[in-house]
Scaffold this motif. Structure first.
Motif, mmCIF file in Angstrom:
data_model
loop_
_atom_site.group_PDB
_atom_site.id
_atom_site.type_symbol
_atom_site.label_atom_id
_atom_site.label_comp_id
_atom_site.label_asym_id
_atom_site.label_seq_id
_atom_site.Cartn_x
_atom_site.Cartn_y
_atom_site.Cartn_z
ATOM 1 N N VAL A 5 0.848 -1.190 0.000
ATOM 2 C CA VAL A 5 0.000 0.000 0.000
ATOM 3 C C VAL A 5 0.880 1.236 0.000
ATOM 4 O O VAL A 5 1.652 1.462 0.950
ATOM 5 C CB VAL A 5 -0.933 0.021 1.225
ATOM 6 N N GLU A 6 0.749 2.032 -1.065
ATOM 7 C CA GLU A 6 1.523 3.260 -1.181
ATOM 8 C C GLU A 6 0.771 4.436 -0.556
ATOM 9 O O GLU A 6 -0.459 4.449 -0.517
ATOM 10 C CB GLU A 6 1.808 3.600 -2.654
ATOM 11 N N SER A 7 1.529 5.423 -0.129
ATOM 12 C CA SER A 7 0.959 6.665 0.383
ATOM 13 C C SER A 7 1.978 7.775 0.193
ATOM 14 O O SER A 7 3.154 7.516 -0.081
ATOM 15 C CB SER A 7 0.584 6.532 1.858
ATOM 16 N N GLY A 8 1.509 9.018 0.338
ATOM 17 C CA GLY A 8 2.411 10.154 0.282
ATOM 18 C C GLY A 8 2.374 10.951 -1.007
ATOM 19 O O GLY A 8 3.049 11.976 -1.123
ATOM 20 N N GLY A 9 1.611 10.491 -1.974
ATOM 21 C CA GLY A 9 1.507 11.239 -3.219
ATOM 22 C C GLY A 9 0.725 12.519 -3.026
ATOM 23 O O GLY A 9 0.127 12.765 -1.973
ATOM 24 N N GLY A 10 0.727 13.366 -4.057
ATOM 25 C CA GLY A 10 -0.017 14.609 -3.981
ATOM 26 C C GLY A 10 0.422 15.580 -5.046
ATOM 27 O O GLY A 10 1.107 15.224 -6.007
ATOM 28 N N LEU A 11 -0.003 16.835 -4.855
ATOM 29 C CA LEU A 11 0.315 17.920 -5.783
ATOM 30 C C LEU A 11 1.405 18.789 -5.176
ATOM 31 O O LEU A 11 1.302 19.203 -4.017
ATOM 32 C CB LEU A 11 -0.938 18.748 -6.053
ATOM 33 N N VAL A 12 2.440 19.059 -5.945
ATOM 34 C CA VAL A 12 3.550 19.873 -5.457
ATOM 35 C C VAL A 12 4.060 20.743 -6.597
ATOM 36 O O VAL A 12 3.942 20.366 -7.772
ATOM 37 C CB VAL A 12 4.679 18.969 -4.900
ATOM 38 N N GLN A 13 4.611 21.890 -6.256
ATOM 39 C CA GLN A 13 5.179 22.771 -7.273
ATOM 40 C C GLN A 13 6.559 22.273 -7.686
ATOM 41 O O GLN A 13 7.254 21.592 -6.912
ATOM 42 C CB GLN A 13 5.278 24.197 -6.737
ATOM 43 N N ALA A 14 6.946 22.634 -8.883
ATOM 44 C CA ALA A 14 8.282 22.279 -9.367
ATOM 45 C C ALA A 14 9.337 22.793 -8.379
ATOM 46 O O ALA A 14 9.229 23.910 -7.869
ATOM 47 C CB ALA A 14 8.514 22.866 -10.744
ATOM 48 N N GLY A 16 9.840 21.343 -5.534
ATOM 49 C CA GLY A 16 9.436 20.872 -4.220
ATOM 50 C C GLY A 16 9.819 19.426 -3.971
ATOM 51 O O GLY A 16 10.499 18.795 -4.788
ATOM 52 N N SER A 17 9.358 18.913 -2.826
ATOM 53 C CA SER A 17 9.710 17.556 -2.412
ATOM 54 C C SER A 17 8.469 16.798 -1.957
ATOM 55 O O SER A 17 7.494 17.393 -1.488
ATOM 56 C CB SER A 17 10.713 17.594 -1.243
ATOM 57 N N LEU A 18 8.548 15.495 -2.105
ATOM 58 C CA LEU A 18 7.544 14.582 -1.578
ATOM 59 C C LEU A 18 8.261 13.331 -1.089
ATOM 60 O O LEU A 18 9.312 12.973 -1.619
ATOM 61 C CB LEU A 18 6.517 14.186 -2.639
ATOM 62 N N ARG A 19 7.638 12.664 -0.116
ATOM 63 C CA ARG A 19 8.152 11.397 0.356
ATOM 64 C C ARG A 19 7.050 10.352 0.240
ATOM 65 O O ARG A 19 6.018 10.459 0.888
ATOM 66 C CB ARG A 19 8.614 11.496 1.806
ATOM 67 N N PHE A 68 16.296 11.656 -6.265
ATOM 68 C CA PHE A 68 15.471 10.717 -5.507
ATOM 69 C C PHE A 68 16.369 9.807 -4.674
ATOM 70 O O PHE A 68 17.481 9.463 -5.088
ATOM 71 C CB PHE A 68 14.642 9.845 -6.447
ATOM 72 N N THR A 69 15.846 9.402 -3.521
ATOM 73 C CA THR A 69 16.560 8.465 -2.660
ATOM 74 C C THR A 69 15.598 7.391 -2.169
ATOM 75 O O THR A 69 14.544 7.710 -1.608
ATOM 76 C CB THR A 69 17.178 9.176 -1.448
ATOM 77 N N ILE A 70 15.968 6.130 -2.382
ATOM 78 C CA ILE A 70 15.160 5.014 -1.905
ATOM 79 C C ILE A 70 15.785 4.470 -0.632
ATOM 80 O O ILE A 70 17.016 4.419 -0.495
ATOM 81 C CB ILE A 70 15.036 3.910 -2.983
ATOM 82 N N SER A 71 14.928 4.081 0.320
ATOM 83 C CA SER A 71 15.408 3.489 1.565
ATOM 84 C C SER A 71 14.349 2.512 2.068
ATOM 85 O O SER A 71 13.225 2.499 1.562
ATOM 86 C CB SER A 71 15.680 4.569 2.618
ATOM 87 N N ARG A 72 14.715 1.707 3.033
ATOM 88 C CA ARG A 72 13.751 0.749 3.568
ATOM 89 C C ARG A 72 13.989 0.539 5.053
ATOM 90 O O ARG A 72 15.120 0.675 5.534
ATOM 91 C CB ARG A 72 13.799 -0.578 2.812
ATOM 92 N N ASP A 73 12.916 0.188 5.740
ATOM 93 C CA ASP A 73 12.965 -0.152 7.155
ATOM 94 C C ASP A 73 12.320 -1.517 7.285
ATOM 95 O O ASP A 73 11.084 -1.636 7.295
ATOM 96 C CB ASP A 73 12.209 0.900 7.973
ATOM 97 N N ASN A 74 13.121 -2.561 7.355
ATOM 98 C CA ASN A 74 12.584 -3.919 7.367
ATOM 99 C C ASN A 74 11.807 -4.212 8.653
ATOM 100 O O ASN A 74 10.909 -5.052 8.646
ATOM 101 C CB ASN A 74 13.708 -4.929 7.180
ATOM 102 N N ALA A 75 12.135 -3.543 9.729
ATOM 103 C CA ALA A 75 11.394 -3.740 10.972
ATOM 104 C C ALA A 75 9.941 -3.278 10.822
ATOM 105 O O ALA A 75 9.044 -3.796 11.480
ATOM 106 C CB ALA A 75 12.063 -2.985 12.113
ATOM 107 N N LYS A 76 9.738 -2.305 9.937
ATOM 108 C CA LYS A 76 8.397 -1.783 9.680
ATOM 109 C C LYS A 76 7.823 -2.288 8.358
ATOM 110 O O LYS A 76 6.721 -1.897 7.973
ATOM 111 C CB LYS A 76 8.424 -0.247 9.651
ATOM 112 N N ASN A 77 8.583 -3.130 7.671
ATOM 113 C CA ASN A 77 8.157 -3.631 6.357
ATOM 114 C C ASN A 77 7.737 -2.489 5.440
ATOM 115 O O ASN A 77 6.698 -2.545 4.770
ATOM 116 C CB ASN A 77 6.999 -4.622 6.512
ATOM 117 N N GLN A 82 12.208 9.223 -1.252
ATOM 118 C CA GLN A 82 12.310 10.663 -1.034
ATOM 119 C C GLN A 82 12.582 11.320 -2.376
ATOM 120 O O GLN A 82 13.590 11.000 -3.026
ATOM 121 C CB GLN A 82 13.444 10.958 -0.051
ATOM 122 N N MET A 83 11.712 12.227 -2.767
ATOM 123 C CA MET A 83 11.818 12.868 -4.071
ATOM 124 C C MET A 83 12.038 14.365 -3.864
ATOM 125 O O MET A 83 11.178 15.053 -3.310
ATOM 126 C CB MET A 83 10.548 12.627 -4.886
#
Length: 126
Positions: A5-14, A16-19, A68-77, A82-83
């Protein structure tokens, strides 16, 4: 089965950042690498970033490397994307994916992933 299940998307200005976040549930012990893909209207789904099970290896599409940076937390699956310095051409539906096979290198092809989320919309305005 693994559910994503993905979350965190939205509308942002050029500029800007989203995670984005992707939470996995179910048979998570069967997962290996995880990745992010995106699909813009009228285009094929394309690779964005991927990370190995341990997090020690990553790979990025040339168009997002350095932003962009990808990361993971296996304890939280959970896997994150980060964009930063977003551009209008980053506008797309972003999909999280999980693989169950082991590969020599971090997988970057759609067919190398077994489980997919429903996607989250990212819109970057100019």
């Amino acid at each position: 089965q693994v559910q994503l299940v993905e979350s965190g998307g939205g509308l942002v200005q050029a500029g800007g950042s989203l995670r984005l976040s992707c939470a996995a549930s179910g048979r998570t012990f069967s997962m290996s690498a995880m990745g992010w893909f995106r699909q813009a209207p009228g285009k094929e789904r394309e690779f964005v970033a991927a990370i190995s099970w341990t997090g020690s290896s990553t790979d990025y599409a040339r168009s997002v490397k350095g932003r962009f940076t990808i990361s993971r937390d296996n304890a939280k699956n959970t896997v994150y994307l980060q964009m930063n310095s977003l551009k209008p051409e980053d506008t797309a539906v972003y999909y999280c994916a999980a693989g169950s096979q082991q590969y020599y290198r971090v997988p970057t092809l759609r067919r190398q992933y077994d489980y997919w989320g429903q996607g989250t919309q990212v819109t970057v305005s100019s």
